[in-house]
Design an enzyme around this catalytic site. Structure first.
Site, mmCIF file in Angstrom:
data_model
loop_
_atom_site.group_PDB
_atom_site.id
_atom_site.type_symbol
_atom_site.label_atom_id
_atom_site.label_comp_id
_atom_site.label_asym_id
_atom_site.label_seq_id
_atom_site.Cartn_x
_atom_site.Cartn_y
_atom_site.Cartn_z
ATOM 1 C CD GLU A 1 -5.713 3.956 -1.301
ATOM 2 O OE1 GLU A 1 -6.282 4.305 0.366
ATOM 3 O OE2 GLU A 1 -7.037 3.843 -1.581
ATOM 4 C CE1 TYR B 1 -3.395 2.515 1.138
ATOM 5 C CE2 TYR B 1 -1.963 3.760 1.975
ATOM 6 C CZ TYR B 1 -3.241 3.692 1.845
ATOM 7 O OH TYR B 1 -3.910 4.650 1.969
#
Ligand code: GDP
Ligand code: MN
Length: 386
Positions: A197, A109
């Protein structure tokens, strides 16, 4: 402003951030064409909506043949996809992204987000990326890597290495990862993003880094200097009443309750929503008409609230400062004359020209209730709508 994954991936590509080969498709036939041009299986078919959680909700599927591409695209295009981020109403899927399937060794992530406390851009990274990032973050918050980038200095190589070591990347990937972060940071700053993101950022079985998903939000207040980005806006993904309100430059957010409210000042609007809840009712919206609102803005705000079918009563709470009470009253009366006011309206106002404002309302012939305090206003609206 939010954009779709395929649009975010176009921007990634422009900034040299590796993404899978693929393209967007609006029909099953288009999806098959894209799959043919990729030339190899599996291919991944991904629903394009402005919300995450698609994987778990059935909006991301692998296809092993062109027939499967067609049948999966038929099933996904036009479906109403409900994920934990869409709310129970879900979203209608109009397009799919068709991409070359990747062999995943590890899902990471990575995101960039402004951090108000440090006045920096926070780089957030985790080894446990993928569909369970929320759980991983709440279970092991100390495993989340945070690096604060001072926007006056930009991103330093040591900060990229700090994140790379935290992610325990193999040494061969530290260089490419650092370059990717530099590019991502440049995109973030150039386009005035409020979020970038990548979840997951994958390490493939042949040891390459690829952004498998892409999410970008832009700072609405900076959009005026990005005409090219504004063109990426998809109004179908936004709340129709919010789209309407944005035409009038109103600060409006649609909510689930039944009490419409119109207030000047964001802080006062928050306090009014609290007051409504304390009285046992639920706000139908947030609406800050702003300190310097004109009668026309008040009228438009009133119209937007009235066109919301959930609204059973309206509470207007104005502290007349720059926006004088008589101007507000004229706006309300004008709006009420033009449209059918089918719900009770409770008005509480104080401040500049309040007597004149009260006189305009009283002589308007409209069925209005007046309240003397915030508490009184909340209780009145709650009891009138039951
Ligand atoms: P989200 O659920 O809306 O965040 O959608 P993502 O784009 O993150 O996809 C969800 C999941 O689908 C990913 O975490 C992967 O596990 C899986 N996935 C997506 N693309 C591929 C692929 O090319 N190959 C494989 N094996 N899995 C994929
Ligand atoms: Mn994702």
């Amino acid at each position: 402003m939010k954009i779709h994954e395929y649009q975010a991936k176009h921007l990634f590509k422009k900034y040299g951030i590796p993404v899978p080969k693929g393209d967007v498709a609006a029909t099953p036939a288009d999806a098959v064409h894209v799959a043919e041009s990729i030339g190899g299986f599996p291919v991944v078919i991904k629903a394009q909506i402005h919300a995450g959680g698609r994987g778990k909700a059935g909006g991301v599927k692998l296809a092993q043949s062109l027939d499967e591409v067609r049948s999966i695209a038929e099933a996904i295009i036009g479906m109403n996809l409900v994920t934990h981020q869409t709310g129970p109403k879900g979203r209608n899927v109009k397009q799919v992204l068709v991409e070359q399937g990747q062999k995943i060794e590890k899902e990471l992530y990575v995101s960039l987000i402004p951090d108000r406390e440090t006045a920096c851009i926070a780089l957030i990274a985790s080894q446990s990326g993928g569909m369970d990032i929320e759980e991983a973050a709440s279970r092991d918050p100390e495993k989340i890597i945070k690096v604060y980038i001072n926007p006056l200095h930009g991103i330093h190589p040591f900060q990229c290495r700090q994140a790379a070591y935290g992610l325990q990347l193999p040494s061969s990937l530290i260089g490419p990862f650092s370059q990717m972060l530099k590019n991502l940071y440049q995109l973030f700053v150039d386009d005035d993003c409020s979020l970038v993101e990548i979840n997951p950022l994958i390490i493939t079985s042949d040891q390459r880094l690829i952004a498998l998903d892409a999410k970008i939000n832009f700072d609405d207040n900076a959009l005026f200097r990005h005409k090219d980005l504004t063109a990426l806006r998809d109004l179908d993904e936004e709340d129709p009443l919010e789209v309407e309100a944005s035409k009038y430059h109103l600060n409006y957010i649609n909510m689930d309750g039944t009490v419409g409210n119109m207030v000047n000042g964001a802080g006062l609007a928050m306090a009014v929503m609290d007051t409504i809840k304390l009285a046992g009712a639920e706000p139908a919206n947030f609406l800050d008409v702003g300190g310097g609102a004109t009668a026309e803005m008040v009228e438009n705000g009133f119209k937007v609230i009235l066109s919301d079918p959930k609204v059973k009563g309206i509470l207007i709470n104005i502290f007349g400062g720059i926006l004088r009470c008589d101007v507000l009253a004229k706006g309300v009366v004008e709006a009420a004359r033009k449209i059918n006011v089918h719900v009770p309206v409770i008005v509480r106002m104080e401040g500049t020209n309040v007597e004149e404002g009260r006189r305009i309302l009283a002589e308007s012939g409209l069925q209005l209730y007046t309240a003397v305090s915030m508490k009184d206003a909340g209780e009145k609206v709650a009891s009138i709508i039951g």
